[in-house]
Design an enzyme around this catalytic site. Structure first.
Site, PDB file in Angstrom:
ATOM      1  N   LEU A 147       0.906  -0.954   0.152  1.00  0.00           N
ATOM      2  CA  LEU A 147       0.203  -0.059  -0.034  1.00  0.00           C
ATOM      3  C   LEU A 147       0.876   1.154   0.020  1.00  0.00           C
ATOM      4  O   LEU A 147       2.106   1.162   0.205  1.00  0.00           O
ATOM      5  CB  LEU A 147      -0.901  -0.062   1.211  1.00  0.00           C
ATOM      6  CG  LEU A 147      -1.799  -1.347   1.369  1.00  0.00           C
ATOM      7  CD1 LEU A 147      -2.577  -1.309   2.664  1.00  0.00           C
ATOM      8  CD2 LEU A 147      -2.877  -1.350   0.326  1.00  0.00           C
ATOM      9  N   ALA A 148       0.308   2.341  -0.290  1.00  0.00           N
ATOM     10  CA  ALA A 148       1.194   3.782  -0.203  1.00  0.00           C
ATOM     11  C   ALA A 148       1.494   4.044   1.071  1.00  0.00           C
ATOM     12  O   ALA A 148       2.605   4.651   1.084  1.00  0.00           O
ATOM     13  CB  ALA A 148       0.029   4.754  -0.716  1.00  0.00           C
ATOM     14  N   CYS A 149       1.171   3.436   2.228  1.00  0.00           N
ATOM     15  CA  CYS A 149       1.727   3.722   3.313  1.00  0.00           C
ATOM     16  C   CYS A 149       2.781   2.862   3.678  1.00  0.00           C
ATOM     17  O   CYS A 149       3.181   2.835   4.718  1.00  0.00           O
ATOM     18  CB  CYS A 149       0.580   3.511   4.427  1.00  0.00           C
ATOM     19  SG  CYS A 149      -0.080   1.940   4.337  1.00  0.00           S
ATOM     20  N   LYS A 150       3.311   2.239   2.718  1.00  0.00           N
ATOM     21  CA  LYS A 150       4.487   1.174   2.751  1.00  0.00           C
ATOM     22  C   LYS A 150       4.129   0.009   3.563  1.00  0.00           C
ATOM     23  O   LYS A 150       5.003  -0.578   4.266  1.00  0.00           O
ATOM     24  CB  LYS A 150       5.625   1.878   3.406  1.00  0.00           C
ATOM     25  CG  LYS A 150       6.005   3.181   2.346  1.00  0.00           C
ATOM     26  CD  LYS A 150       7.394   3.834   2.790  1.00  0.00           C
ATOM     27  CE  LYS A 150       7.702   4.737   1.884  1.00  0.00           C
ATOM     28  NZ  LYS A 150       8.062   6.127   2.220  1.00  0.00           N
ATOM     29  N   GLU A 151       2.865  -0.130   4.059  1.00  0.00           N
ATOM     30  CA  GLU A 151       2.556  -1.518   4.540  1.00  0.00           C
ATOM     31  C   GLU A 151       1.930  -2.515   3.543  1.00  0.00           C
ATOM     32  O   GLU A 151       1.794  -2.165   2.268  1.00  0.00           O
ATOM     33  CB  GLU A 151       1.318  -1.035   5.624  1.00  0.00           C
ATOM     34  CG  GLU A 151       1.757  -0.297   6.940  1.00  0.00           C
ATOM     35  CD  GLU A 151       0.491   0.091   7.695  1.00  0.00           C
ATOM     36  OE1 GLU A 151      -0.664  -0.674   7.544  1.00  0.00           O
ATOM     37  OE2 GLU A 151       0.815   0.820   8.529  1.00  0.00           O
TER      38      GLU A 151
END
Length: 185
Positions: free
Chosen positions: A157-161
Site C-alpha cells: 500500500l502507499a503507506c508502505k504497509e
C-alpha cells in the site's frame, strides 16, 4: 460490449487515481464514450488535463459552473441521463460513506444519486480503513441496494504497509465493466 457505451468515470482523491488514467485509456481504446468526473481531492493526485486528453472529453468537476449561453445542461443531470454505467475508482471511504448516507454535496455524488444506470465501485484505501466496521457496513448497505463492487486486493500500500486495500488491476475492472454492460442489454 463497450463500444459506443457512455461510461462516467468518477475519480476520487487517493493515490490509486493514477491507475485510473490507464482505465480511461483502455476504455477509449475499446471505443467507449468516457466522461470523467473528478472530486476536488482527486485533482491533487492527477491533473484534469490528463483525463481530458485521455477521454477526449471535458473533465467535469464543478457542480456550480456557469452554463454557456445557448446551452442548458445541468452537468449532474445530463451525465446521469446519458450514462450506461458509472465507475467510481479509486473509491475512498469518504465517497462510499457519502453515497451510503445519500449525501450529494459534489458533482460525483449528485450524479450517482440522479442516475438510473448501474454503479461499479472500486475501493482503494489503507487496510485499517477498509476493515473499519463503519466502512464495512456502508459497503454492505450499498451492495444490498444494488451497487456493484470490485473488491480491493492485498499487496503493498502507499503507506508502505502490506495488506488489503490496493485497487484491483485495471484489466480485471474492465472485465467487470464488460460483464455489467452485457447483462444490461
Amino acid at each position: 460490449m463497450i463500444k459506443n457505451k457512455n461510461i462516467v468515470v468518477g475519480v476520487c482523491g487517493g493515490i490509486a487515481a493514477y491507475k485510473v488514467c490507464d482505465l480511461v485509456s483502455k476504455l477509449k481504446y475499446e471505443c467507449a464514450n468516457v466522461f470523467v468526473v473528478m472530486t476536488e481531492n482527486a485533482t491533487k493526485f492527477v491533473s484534469p488535463l490528463t483525463f481530458q486528453t485521455l477521454s477526449n472529453n471535458p473533465v467535469h468537476q464543478d457542480m456550480f459552473k456557469l452554463i454557456k449561453e445557448g446551452e442548458w445542461e445541468i452537468d449532474h443531470l445530463s451525465l446521469a441521463k446519458k450514462c450506461d454505467l458509472i465507475v467510481i475508482a479509486p473509491a475512498t471511504a469518504n465517497i462510499i460513506g457519502k453515497i451510503a448516507s445519500g449525501i450529494a454535496d459534489d458533482l460525483l455524488t449528485t450524479t450517482v444519486l440522479a442516475a438510473k444506470s448501474p454503479v461499479l465501485i472500486v475501493p482503494a484505501m489503507n487496510s485499517n480503513m477498509w476493515l473499519n466496521k463503519i466502512v464495512t457496513e456502508n459497503v454492505k448497505k450499498l451492495k444490498s441496494l444494488g451497487f456493484i463492487f470490485v473488491e480491493p486486493t492485498t499487496g503493498r500500500l502507499a503507506c508502505k504497509e502490506t495488506g488489503i486495500g490496493r485497487m484491483e488491476e485495471v484489466d480485471k475492472i474492465i472485465l467487470e465493466i464488460k460483464n455489467i454492460l452485457k447483462e444490461k442489454k
